[in-house]
Write an enzyme that holds these catalytic residues in place. Structure first.
Site, short mmCIF file in Angstrom:
data_model
loop_
_atom_site.label_atom_id
_atom_site.label_comp_id
_atom_site.label_asym_id
_atom_site.label_seq_id
_atom_site.Cartn_x
_atom_site.Cartn_y
_atom_site.Cartn_z
N ASP A 69 -19.61 -14.39 -11.34
CA ASP A 69 -18.29 -13.94 -11.78
C ASP A 69 -17.46 -13.43 -10.61
OD1 ASP A 69 -18.20 -13.47 -15.04
OD2 ASP A 69 -20.22 -13.42 -14.20
N ARG A 70 -16.16 -13.69 -10.72
CA ARG A 70 -15.27 -13.18 -9.68
C ARG A 70 -14.97 -11.70 -9.90
NH1 ARG A 70 -8.98 -14.82 -8.24
NH2 ARG A 70 -8.74 -13.19 -6.69
#
EC number: 5.4.99.27
Length: 416
Positions: free
Chosen positions: A83-84
């Site tokens: 995930d960013r």
């Protein structure tokens, strides 16, 4: 349509009301620690680093590290994308001779620590991920409500193993729609959607809107911002060849495959939802089901067997012992198909989508998708949770690779 509206079509397995709240209010609220395969550390040709990143997309981080170290990003291997909007820890491999250059890289919100020598890491080369997730905007009553939901889901065998919203696009929920158009051979329609879909409020949306309305390639090349590099590459290729098929096939293979995988994921989610809707169990085998073997809580999706009238009691016992799980379809040309009631559900989905498994073979060769099976339930290992005054609920658990923490939290929060 945003991802919340999109996900509202997929049924919850638990019937208790959710705790509400919000995840990812800040990156530190979503911490992911990758657990690699031990075999990753066999060998001497590559240097293995632990990469800690905050608010970085995995591919963007890898490209920037490569650029600063003066090596090709293709020389950096990693086992999974993370995930960013999170703080994540994952392993990367670089050629042994690049070790010192990579050690010298300094980037904001990125830390690199040499771990050992090993082999080149490839996608999927991991056991799974450990998570620590904060849900904010809830009061202490959330603890008891979470407890009730978890108890209910344990009695039903686990959490529904939906693919998370990241698979489809958070703002532009179009990946699965593009995949379907590609399967049907409609490269022009797929290109129009990829280039022109817009929700408003994102940089480049005005340019996308103009292209959606006019289809003017020259104007799009003037207006599309530089960071939309794949879109611009496609436009240039179309201008050169006048073929949307050739334009699409000029994209990197991992990007093209995202769309097909998103469509497979959408159909899998629909299958789980239909099964819940029809009152069919996810944790109990029916005649015709295909089950996957499980060892140490890890499903082995390439080891499957069919449930028959003669082995059903044996299979049910395996499931009760945690040695097998019921699976659903990842549609593809060589997928093992279910029979009985589960098979009817699969057939109905294909018919509704006007789809056949052969369609997955007719794709251009690099994109052809054999398909497979995937377990219907998530069983988070070591799930613990508690209320932290002034902060919110804190959840910790481990998930096998390819399984989404957001799908676990969705069932508890009931926020979309």
């Amino acid at each position: 349509m945003d991802y919340r509206e999109f996900f509202s079509q997929f049924k919850y397995l638990s019937e208790k009301p959710g705790i509400g709240g919000k995840i990812k209010a800040q990156p530190e609220d979503f911490i992911v620690m990758e657990e690699p395969l031990r075999s990753a550390f066999d060998g001497k040709k590559y240097a293995i680093f632990l990469l800690k990143k905050r608010n970085w997309d995995t591919m963007a981080a890898v490209k920037e590290i490569a650029k600063r170290a003066g090596i090709s990003h293709k020389d950096i291997g990693f086992a999974g994308t993370k995930d960013r909007h999170a703080v994540t820890y994952q392993y990367i491999s670089v050629p042994r001779e690049a070790k010192e250059k990579v050690e010298a890289v300094q980037l904001k919100d990125i830390e690199l620590r040499f771990v050992s020598y090993g082999r080149a890491l490839k996608l999927g080369h991991l056991l799974g991920n450990r998570f620590k997730i904060i849900v904010r905007g809830v009061d202490e009553s959330a603890f008891e409500r979470a407890k009730e939901i978890v108890r209910e889901l344990r009695s039903k065998g686990g959490f529904p193993n939906y693919f998370g919203y990241q698979r489809f696009g958070e703002r532009r929920v179009t990946n699965h729609l593009i995949g379907k158009l590609l399967l049907k051979g409609d490269f022009e329609g797929a290109a129009k959607l990829f280039l022109g879909a817009h929700e408003g409020g994102m940089e480049g949306d005005e340019a996308r809107k103009n292209f959606w309305e006019t289809g003017d390639v020259n104007r799009a090349l003037e207006e599309f911002p530089g960071f939309l590099r794949y879109e611009r590459a496609m436009l240039y290729k179309y201008k050169e060849t006048r073929s949307w098929r050739k334009a699409f096939l000029s994209l990197p293979l991992p990007i093209m495959r995202i769309f097909i995988h998103a469509y497979q994921s959408y159909l899998f989610n629909l299958y789980i939802s239909r099964r819940i809707e029809e009152g069919l169990p996810l944790n109990e085998a029916l005649v015709g089901d295909i089950v996957v073997q499980v060892k140490g809580g890890i499903p082995y999706r390439d080891r499957t067997y069919r449930v028959t009238e003669t082995n059903i009691e044996f299979v049910k016992e395996k499931i009760r012992k945690g040695e097998a799980m019921v699976s659903g379809p990842l549609f593809g040309f060589s997928m093992r198909r279910a029979g009985g009631i589960p098979g009817r559900l699969e057939e109905e989905l294909l018919a509704e989508e006007n789809l056949s498994l052969e369609d997955f073979k007719r794709l251009p060769k690099p994109m052809a998708e054999p398909g497979g099976r995937r377990e219907l339930l998530i069983r988070p290992l070591g799930l613990t949770y508690g209320y932290v005054p002034g902060v919110g609920m804190c959840f910790r658990f481990f998930l096998p690779k390819g399984v989404y923490a957001t799908s676990v939290l969705r069932e508890i929060m009931k926020d979309h």
